[in-house]
Design a protein around this motif. Sequence first.
Motif, PDB file in Angstrom:
ATOM      1  N   ALA A 178      54.722  28.824  37.123  1.00 52.97           N
ATOM      2  CA  ALA A 178      55.247  30.329  36.958  1.00 52.97           C
ATOM      3  C   ALA A 178      55.337  30.808  35.445  1.00 52.97           C
ATOM      4  CB  ALA A 178      56.791  30.110  37.323  1.00 52.97           C
ATOM      5  N   ILE A 179      55.511  29.840  34.659  1.00 53.21           N
ATOM      6  CA  ILE A 179      55.118  30.031  33.246  1.00 53.21           C
ATOM      7  C   ILE A 179      54.188  30.869  32.792  1.00 53.21           C
ATOM      8  CG2 ILE A 179      55.582  29.231  30.864  1.00 53.21           C
ATOM      9  CD1 ILE A 179      57.071  26.667  31.932  1.00 53.21           C
ATOM     10  N   LYS A 180      53.124  30.641  33.342  1.00 55.84           N
ATOM     11  CA  LYS A 180      51.656  31.082  32.784  1.00 55.84           C
ATOM     12  C   LYS A 180      51.320  32.174  33.648  1.00 55.84           C
ATOM     13  CE  LYS A 180      49.879  27.027  30.123  1.00 55.84           C
ATOM     14  NZ  LYS A 180      48.703  26.531  30.000  1.00 55.84           N
ATOM     15  N   CYS A 181      52.072  32.508  34.757  1.00 59.04           N
ATOM     16  CA  CYS A 181      51.979  33.418  35.822  1.00 59.04           C
ATOM     17  C   CYS A 181      50.719  33.241  36.553  1.00 59.04           C
ATOM     18  CB  CYS A 181      52.102  34.846  35.498  1.00 59.04           C
ATOM     19  SG  CYS A 181      53.605  35.349  34.854  1.00 59.04           S
ATOM     20  N   ARG A 182      50.406  32.203  37.096  1.00 61.35           N
ATOM     21  CA  ARG A 182      49.043  31.774  37.288  1.00 61.35           C
ATOM     22  C   ARG A 182      49.170  30.771  38.668  1.00 61.35           C
ATOM     23  NH1 ARG A 182      45.265  28.118  33.509  1.00 61.35           N
ATOM     24  NH2 ARG A 182      46.625  26.270  33.291  1.00 61.35           N
ATOM     25  N   VAL A 183      48.155  30.612  39.325  1.00 62.72           N
ATOM     26  CA  VAL A 183      48.116  29.667  40.506  1.00 62.72           C
ATOM     27  C   VAL A 183      46.592  28.942  40.430  1.00 62.72           C
ATOM     28  CG1 VAL A 183      47.148  31.371  42.025  1.00 62.72           C
ATOM     29  CG2 VAL A 183      48.102  29.406  42.885  1.00 62.72           C
ATOM     30  N   PHE A 212      47.073  37.917  42.775  1.00 59.11           N
ATOM     31  CA  PHE A 212      46.827  37.077  41.789  1.00 59.11           C
ATOM     32  C   PHE A 212      45.492  37.380  40.987  1.00 59.11           C
ATOM     33  CE2 PHE A 212      50.143  34.622  43.620  1.00 59.11           C
ATOM     34  CZ  PHE A 212      50.862  34.072  42.569  1.00 59.11           C
ATOM     35  N   GLY A 213      45.034  38.631  41.126  1.00 60.36           N
ATOM     36  CA  GLY A 213      44.013  38.733  40.421  1.00 60.36           C
ATOM     37  C   GLY A 213      42.447  39.076  41.121  1.00 60.36           C
ATOM     38  N   ARG A 214      41.761  39.580  40.559  1.00 60.54           N
ATOM     39  CA  ARG A 214      40.192  40.130  41.477  1.00 60.54           C
ATOM     40  C   ARG A 214      39.322  39.435  40.411  1.00 60.54           C
ATOM     41  NH1 ARG A 214      43.917  44.040  41.039  1.00 60.54           N
ATOM     42  NH2 ARG A 214      42.979  44.736  38.989  1.00 60.54           N
ATOM     43  N   TYR A 215      38.152  39.091  41.332  1.00 59.89           N
ATOM     44  CA  TYR A 215      36.936  38.779  40.842  1.00 59.89           C
ATOM     45  C   TYR A 215      36.045  40.003  40.557  1.00 59.89           C
ATOM     46  CZ  TYR A 215      32.375  36.207  40.616  1.00 59.89           C
ATOM     47  OH  TYR A 215      31.191  35.708  40.286  1.00 59.89           O
ATOM     48  N   ALA A 216      35.399  40.091  39.320  1.00 63.31           N
ATOM     49  CA  ALA A 216      34.752  41.252  38.677  1.00 63.31           C
ATOM     50  C   ALA A 216      33.340  40.974  38.327  1.00 63.31           C
ATOM     51  CB  ALA A 216      35.475  41.915  37.639  1.00 63.31           C
ATOM     52  N   ASP A 236      47.227  37.204  27.193  1.00 62.10           N
ATOM     53  CA  ASP A 236      46.444  38.282  26.849  1.00 62.10           C
ATOM     54  C   ASP A 236      46.689  39.512  27.983  1.00 62.10           C
ATOM     55  OD1 ASP A 236      44.270  39.635  25.603  1.00 62.10           O
ATOM     56  OD2 ASP A 236      42.632  38.911  26.938  1.00 62.10           O
ATOM     57  N   LYS A 237      47.932  39.780  28.436  1.00 61.93           N
ATOM     58  CA  LYS A 237      48.361  40.556  29.250  1.00 61.93           C
ATOM     59  C   LYS A 237      47.447  41.053  30.395  1.00 61.93           C
ATOM     60  CE  LYS A 237      50.547  42.980  25.184  1.00 61.93           C
ATOM     61  NZ  LYS A 237      50.850  44.454  24.544  1.00 61.93           N
ATOM     62  N   MET A 238      47.028  39.939  30.795  1.00 64.92           N
ATOM     63  CA  MET A 238      46.300  40.161  32.105  1.00 64.92           C
ATOM     64  C   MET A 238      47.066  39.950  33.662  1.00 64.92           C
ATOM     65  SD  MET A 238      42.838  37.733  31.472  1.00 64.92           S
ATOM     66  CE  MET A 238      41.460  38.230  30.015  1.00 64.92           C
ATOM     67  N   GLY A 239      48.286  39.976  33.287  1.00 67.48           N
ATOM     68  CA  GLY A 239      49.332  39.644  34.624  1.00 67.48           C
ATOM     69  C   GLY A 239      48.965  38.592  35.145  1.00 67.48           C
ATOM     70  N   ARG A 240      49.255  38.303  36.309  1.00 64.70           N
ATOM     71  CA  ARG A 240      48.942  37.274  37.242  1.00 64.70           C
ATOM     72  C   ARG A 240      47.450  36.796  37.410  1.00 64.70           C
ATOM     73  NH1 ARG A 240      53.875  36.131  39.587  1.00 64.70           N
ATOM     74  NH2 ARG A 240      55.269  37.887  39.885  1.00 64.70           N
ATOM     75  N   THR A 241      46.956  35.588  37.259  1.00 65.76           N
ATOM     76  CA  THR A 241      45.854  35.224  37.344  1.00 65.76           C
ATOM     77  C   THR A 241      45.514  34.060  38.386  1.00 65.76           C
ATOM     78  OG1 THR A 241      46.153  33.629  35.440  1.00 65.76           O
ATOM     79  CG2 THR A 241      45.185  35.885  35.215  1.00 65.76           C
ATOM     80  N   ALA A 242      44.481  33.663  38.835  1.00 64.57           N
ATOM     81  CA  ALA A 242      44.206  32.525  39.641  1.00 64.57           C
ATOM     82  C   ALA A 242      42.901  31.797  39.208  1.00 64.57           C
ATOM     83  CB  ALA A 242      44.148  32.972  41.045  1.00 64.57           C
ATOM     84  N   GLN A 243      42.850  30.581  39.340  1.00 71.21           N
ATOM     85  CA  GLN A 243      41.732  29.538  39.073  1.00 71.21           C
ATOM     86  C   GLN A 243      41.423  28.906  40.385  1.00 71.21           C
ATOM     87  OE1 GLN A 243      42.195  27.287  35.319  1.00 71.21           O
ATOM     88  NE2 GLN A 243      40.898  25.606  36.557  1.00 71.21           N
ATOM     89  N   VAL A 244      40.103  29.088  40.859  1.00 74.45           N
ATOM     90  CA  VAL A 244      39.617  28.404  41.978  1.00 74.45           C
ATOM     91  C   VAL A 244      38.662  27.387  41.529  1.00 74.45           C
ATOM     92  CG1 VAL A 244      38.683  28.632  44.407  1.00 74.45           C
ATOM     93  CG2 VAL A 244      40.090  30.432  43.392  1.00 74.45           C
ATOM     94  N   ASN A 245      39.126  26.053  41.926  1.00 74.68           N
ATOM     95  CA  ASN A 245      38.276  24.834  41.611  1.00 74.68           C
ATOM     96  C   ASN A 245      37.453  24.619  42.983  1.00 74.68           C
ATOM     97  OD1 ASN A 245      39.158  24.601  38.953  1.00 74.68           O
ATOM     98  ND2 ASN A 245      40.839  23.293  39.685  1.00 74.68           N
ATOM     99  N   ILE A 246      36.396  24.785  42.956  1.00 72.24           N
ATOM    100  CA  ILE A 246      35.100  24.773  44.103  1.00 72.24           C
ATOM    101  C   ILE A 246      34.843  23.371  43.973  1.00 72.24           C
ATOM    102  CG2 ILE A 246      33.276  25.674  45.232  1.00 72.24           C
ATOM    103  CD1 ILE A 246      34.020  28.109  44.037  1.00 72.24           C
ATOM    104  N   LEU A 247      34.862  22.630  45.218  1.00 70.62           N
ATOM    105  CA  LEU A 247      34.061  21.140  45.526  1.00 70.62           C
ATOM    106  C   LEU A 247      32.956  21.609  46.599  1.00 70.62           C
ATOM    107  CD1 LEU A 247      37.453  19.026  45.851  1.00 70.62           C
ATOM    108  CD2 LEU A 247      35.977  19.443  43.917  1.00 70.62           C
TER     109      LEU A 247
END
Length: 407
Positions: free
Chosen positions: A154-159, A85-89, A120-131
């Motif tokens: 699933a529609i936006k291919c992200r978690v 689901f993506g990499r941190y860069a 934006d053709k980024m494939g699967r992405t992930a958003q991590v909300n940190i508390l």
Amino acid sequence: MLLGWSCSFAKLAFLIGVILVNVHLAASVVMPSSNCYALDNSSYLADYTDWIGHPFEYDGKDGDDLVIRFCKDVESRSQTGYVDFGRYATNHYFVPGPAPVNFVQGFYNGDLMSCEHSFDKMGRTAQVNILCGNCLSGACKGQLGCICSVVYDAIKCRVIIELAIPCVKRGPRVFEGFTVGFHPRSWEVVYNGMTQLGYEKPHHGFSFQTEQTYLSLYLTAMSSLSGLVGKPTLKINPDKGLKVELSGSAASGSAPTTLSPSILIVNWRCLSAHDIPYEIFISIPIDGYDPVEFTLTKLCDYKQGDENDSTRGWATFGVLSCIFIVLSMLFCCGGFIYKSRVERQRGLDALPGMSILSACLETVTGPRGYTLGDDIRRNFANQSSWDDQPASAPGTQGASERKYGSI
């Protein structure tokens, strides 16, 4: 006796504490050694470098385990394999978040399978909300963080993941948007309010050469906050052997902006040779923020002349020029006096209307133009007598005409 020793020890401990506090307050805001850091909503630095790669696992309902490797990647693991689901860069993916979320991390460029047309053709992405602390449900108590919830889109291919971790120690307050560089649009020394590696402490490889007598630094800041920037100060180690002065618009307290950077000119001159580079500590105070500090190193392989030598040379040249002019005038006047006495002894009259200055110039450079011969001057002098003579008689004129006109 014991009471006296106790008081002395207490005073010593207090002084040490004050020194440590002052050192902490005066410490420069250095760029972290990794890109796993963020600035909170109050611009305080939160450095999570020690957390890089730390795994957090979450048991999914369908038998899939979601794994976060902190500041690295996010993936879903199962018996059939795993889905990336993506990499941190970059640190631009680690930003402050809206309450109650403290930070938000972004992971991009994951797997493309069934997500070829994702945003934006980024494939699967992930958003991590940190508390910072525990989950809102009260989970993670007594643990080194945990995943609170996971929501798949699933529609936006992200978690979207909610992660609770202990809060790191609050760092210095960073003056965001502030830069210092060697060109108006560069930031080699300070970027986004933080001192870059190579200028946070003395580095021999970043030393400036002996023959470089000055250095220009360009300061920029957001226009709305540019008035918070104060006048820079400096400290030299060792304090003898190198003369350093600050000048330019930044040294006078001019507010820097992105459209109109202020210039800090570091004028330095080696007064004596030194085996190791000199260290120049420059501190720029920021009202309400930790100061921006950086270190420059200067080589002094040989002693350089004083910067006032050229000024003294021009002054000496000016004095000698004045003396030469005075001597020339005295020689000129002396020549005029000598010439006048010689002409007087020979019985010659001085030319009428000639000034002392003209005579001086004639004595030094010689007469200008040409002079008329004695015969021509006598003819000009007798011109009036020619005009006063009576007209010739007709007979005489006729005889003369016959004399010169007959064959």
